[in-house]
Design a protein around this motif. Structure first.
Motif, PDB file in Angstrom:
ATOM      1  N   LEU A 133       0.855  -1.183   0.000  1.00 56.12           N
ATOM      2  CA  LEU A 133       0.000   0.000   0.000  1.00 56.12           C
ATOM      3  C   LEU A 133       0.892   1.235   0.000  1.00 56.12           C
ATOM      4  CD1 LEU A 133      -2.679  -0.920   2.707  1.00 56.12           C
ATOM      5  CD2 LEU A 133      -2.678  -1.448   0.266  1.00 56.12           C
ATOM      6  N   ILE A 189     -11.373  -7.567  -0.266  1.00 56.97           N
ATOM      7  CA  ILE A 189     -11.051  -6.559   0.748  1.00 56.97           C
ATOM      8  C   ILE A 189     -12.261  -6.313   1.626  1.00 56.97           C
ATOM      9  CG2 ILE A 189     -10.170  -4.244   1.202  1.00 56.97           C
ATOM     10  CD1 ILE A 189      -9.059  -4.230  -1.666  1.00 56.97           C
ATOM     11  N   MET A 220     -11.211  -1.010   4.913  1.00 61.58           N
ATOM     12  CA  MET A 220     -10.217  -0.067   4.404  1.00 61.58           C
ATOM     13  C   MET A 220     -10.294   1.168   5.285  1.00 61.58           C
ATOM     14  SD  MET A 220     -10.684   0.060   0.296  1.00 61.58           S
ATOM     15  CE  MET A 220     -10.090  -1.217  -0.788  1.00 61.58           C
ATOM     16  N   GLU A 277     -12.860   4.934   8.397  1.00 63.38           N
ATOM     17  CA  GLU A 277     -12.839   3.523   8.064  1.00 63.38           C
ATOM     18  C   GLU A 277     -14.085   3.173   7.271  1.00 63.38           C
ATOM     19  OE1 GLU A 277     -11.201   0.292  10.906  1.00 63.38           O
ATOM     20  OE2 GLU A 277     -13.368   0.332  11.223  1.00 63.38           O
ATOM     21  N   ARG A 308     -13.749   4.414  -1.433  1.00 66.03           N
ATOM     22  CA  ARG A 308     -13.024   3.172  -1.699  1.00 66.03           C
ATOM     23  C   ARG A 308     -13.357   2.649  -3.084  1.00 66.03           C
ATOM     24  NH1 ARG A 308     -14.394  -1.171   2.547  1.00 66.03           N
ATOM     25  NH2 ARG A 308     -13.804  -2.695   0.956  1.00 66.03           N
ATOM     26  N   ASN A 313     -12.992  -1.050  -4.566  1.00 69.51           N
ATOM     27  CA  ASN A 313     -12.620  -2.427  -4.234  1.00 69.51           C
ATOM     28  C   ASN A 313     -11.822  -3.086  -5.351  1.00 69.51           C
ATOM     29  OD1 ASN A 313     -13.889  -2.528  -1.690  1.00 69.51           O
ATOM     30  ND2 ASN A 313     -15.865  -2.805  -2.682  1.00 69.51           N
ATOM     31  N   VAL A 361      -8.148   3.362  -1.453  1.00 73.52           N
ATOM     32  CA  VAL A 361      -8.974   4.046  -0.472  1.00 73.52           C
ATOM     33  C   VAL A 361      -8.452   5.471  -0.347  1.00 73.52           C
ATOM     34  CG1 VAL A 361      -7.564   3.198   1.454  1.00 73.52           C
ATOM     35  CG2 VAL A 361      -9.903   4.006   1.877  1.00 73.52           C
ATOM     36  N   CYS A 373      -2.632   4.389   5.759  1.00 73.96           N
ATOM     37  CA  CYS A 373      -3.788   3.630   5.302  1.00 73.96           C
ATOM     38  C   CYS A 373      -3.604   2.152   5.653  1.00 73.96           C
ATOM     39  CB  CYS A 373      -4.002   3.792   3.803  1.00 73.96           C
ATOM     40  SG  CYS A 373      -2.713   3.072   2.761  1.00 73.96           S
ATOM     41  N   GLU A 390      -5.607  -1.946   4.978  1.00 72.49           N
ATOM     42  CA  GLU A 390      -6.643  -2.733   4.317  1.00 72.49           C
ATOM     43  C   GLU A 390      -6.641  -4.138   4.889  1.00 72.49           C
ATOM     44  OE1 GLU A 390      -6.449  -2.553   0.043  1.00 72.49           O
ATOM     45  OE2 GLU A 390      -6.285  -0.371   0.025  1.00 72.49           O
TER      46      GLU A 390
END
Length: 121
Positions: free
Chosen positions: A4, A31, A34, A50, A71, A73, A78, A95, A97
């Protein structure tokens, strides 16, 4: 492996806006959670925003009404749009995930390296 990487940090004036983004690379899978957090005293993590795969969102009290989390996916990205910035919004943002990556059968948390937001007077 999944990585990330955050972007979008920088210098902002009080009342200004900033968008932090987090891009995932690697063998991205399913996921769930996030989000973004900030370091807190005592090696704690302070939730900023979140988002769950079910569409639920959760914000730090001081961020409600000012920050919005987004977000994607499919791309594993995100972002958090931060408006009406205040001096106390300065700091490092990370961040994370919760992902079941590639052929893994278990869920694991992945973390970014952080991006810095600095308020100017």
């Amino acid at each position: 492996q999944v990585q990330l990487v955050e972007s979008g940090g920088g210098l902002v004036q009080p009342g200004g806006s900033l968008r932090l983004s987090c891009a995932a690379s690697g063998n991205i899978g399913s996921i769930n959670i996030m989000g973004w957090y900030r370091p807190a005293p005592g090696d704690q993590r302070e939730l900023v925003a979140e988002s769950s795969s079910g569409g639920n969102t959760n914000y730090q009290d001081c961020a409600k009404g000012r920050f919005t989390i987004f977000r994607d996916n499919a791309r594993g990205t995100v972002a958090v749009q931060k408006n009406s910035l205040k001096a106390q919004d300065s700091g490092d943002y990370y961040c994370y995930e919760d992902m079941r990556a590639g052929a893994h059968t278990t869920w694991n948390y992945y973390w970014g390296q952080g991006t810095q937001v600095t308020g100017s007077s």
